[in-house]
Design a protein around this motif. Structure first.
Motif, short mmCIF file in Angstrom:
data_model
loop_
_atom_site.label_atom_id
_atom_site.label_comp_id
_atom_site.label_asym_id
_atom_site.label_seq_id
_atom_site.Cartn_x
_atom_site.Cartn_y
_atom_site.Cartn_z
N ARG A 97 0.82 -1.19 0.01
CA ARG A 97 0.04 -0.22 0.03
C ARG A 97 0.93 1.28 -0.14
O ARG A 97 0.34 2.39 0.12
N GLU A 99 2.87 4.36 -1.50
CA GLU A 99 2.81 5.20 -2.41
C GLU A 99 4.13 5.90 -2.51
O GLU A 99 4.73 6.27 -1.41
N GLU A 143 4.21 2.65 -8.56
CA GLU A 143 4.63 3.56 -7.70
C GLU A 143 6.23 3.94 -7.88
O GLU A 143 6.90 5.01 -7.89
#
Length: 319
Positions: A97, A99, A143
């Motif tokens: 998760r 970024e 990312e």
């Protein structure tokens, strides 16, 4: 705290305790007080150090990836090099998760007003620190693609902070660690590992970090736990290497374990064996607390059988 610009030359042989010509040196920092310098611990450097030293001397638009099995010492290798060169480190553990903005920075509320706080990437670029991205193969490749430009030496532009431009300090370096080499997990041992973008991987120099040789690891164990009897230390290393062999799928009929034993765990096992000295079966009890209590019943039994076979009479005896 800003990294000092005062640098210092270190002799490679003296700094790392390896065989090297006296004239071979590496530039680090003179200031030993920066809070982000890793703590120096007892460490035995292994072959392959020259590649990392060369990269620290001149990145040339590259980053550096250390790959290998869990517990082989990838992060500690970089941190102990940095510790001996007084080189501050920003270390981040990646996850699915995460970024790019987590690395760049974010606005936080401070006394009723918002203030932009730089993240580890921005700090490392600005102050000439090492950025370590641990478990990089757990992060979304889309990312990570945002790092392409800064790895190549281009400025970091922080649009959310009014277009702030951070030009990379000459001492800024990017390291990454991962259990795969970016091609995804082919073993089934590492949940969440993602296949990484080829263009991103093309910006990395790569080395594989394996487990320590038995004699080297025994030296580390003896220095960490000097009161441990030598015979017990040798047997513990032998047990660890058999567990690792099965973890890597090198056993008969490719029998595998899904947990392994790092050098850190071997040291824990040895320390707990001395702690439980005088109790019934201290070595067995210490192994449970150090490793096998987190294994399923079948694997726990297999590991204890390995240890009993290797250690012989020591398994049920006293330390």
């Amino acid at each position: 705290m800003t990294t000092t610009n005062t640098t210092k030359m270190f002799g490679i042989a003296e700094a790392f305790g390896v065989s090297a010509r006296p004239e071979l040196t590496i530039e680090g920092f003179a200031d030993e007080s920066h809070p982000m310098i890793p703590r120096k611990t007892e460490y035995r450097f292994r072959p392959g150090l020259s590649g990392l030293i060369a990269f620290l001397g001149e990145a040339a638009g590259d980053a550096f990836l250390l790959t290998g099995p869990t517990g082989s010492g990838k992060t500690s290798l970089v941190c102990q090099i940095a510790a001996r060169l007084n080189w501050p480190v920003q270390s981040v553990t990646c996850h699915g998760r995460m970024e790019l903005s987590d690395l760049v920075g974010q606005f936080v509320l401070n006394n009723g007003t918002t203030e932009f706080i730089h993240g580890p990437l921005a700090v490392a670029m600005k102050e000439g620190q090492i950025l370590i991205l641990n478990e990089i193969d757990l992060m979304d490749p889309s990312e990570l693609a945002g790092l392409n430009d800064v790895i190549e030496g281009r400025p970091l532009v922080i649009a959310q902070n009014g277009g702030e431009v951070i030009r990379p300090h000459p001492k800024f370096r990017v390291f990454a660690t991962g259990n795969s080499a970016g091609a995804g997990d082919t073993t089934g041992l590492y949940q969440g590992v993602l296949r990484q973008n080829l263009a991103f991987l093309d910006r990395f120099q790569v080395i594989n970090v394996g487990y320590l040789a038995a004699e080297v690891e025994l030296g580390v164990l003896q220095k960490a736990i000097p009161s441990l009897p030598g015979e017990i230390g040798e047997k513990m290393i032998a047990v660890a290497n058999e567990i690792r062999r099965l973890f890597l799928g090198e056993g008969e009929q490719r029998a595998e374990l899904t947990i392994t034993m790092s050098t850190r765990t071997v040291i824990r096992w040895a320390r707990l064996s001395l702690t439980f000295r005088g109790a019934s079966q201290p070595i067995a009890h210490a192994l449970e607390q150090a490793l096998t209590n987190r294994a399923d019943a079948e694997q726990r039994e297999a590991i204890h059988r390995i240890a009993e076979d290797v250690m012989g009479n020591l398994w049920l005896g006293v330390v």
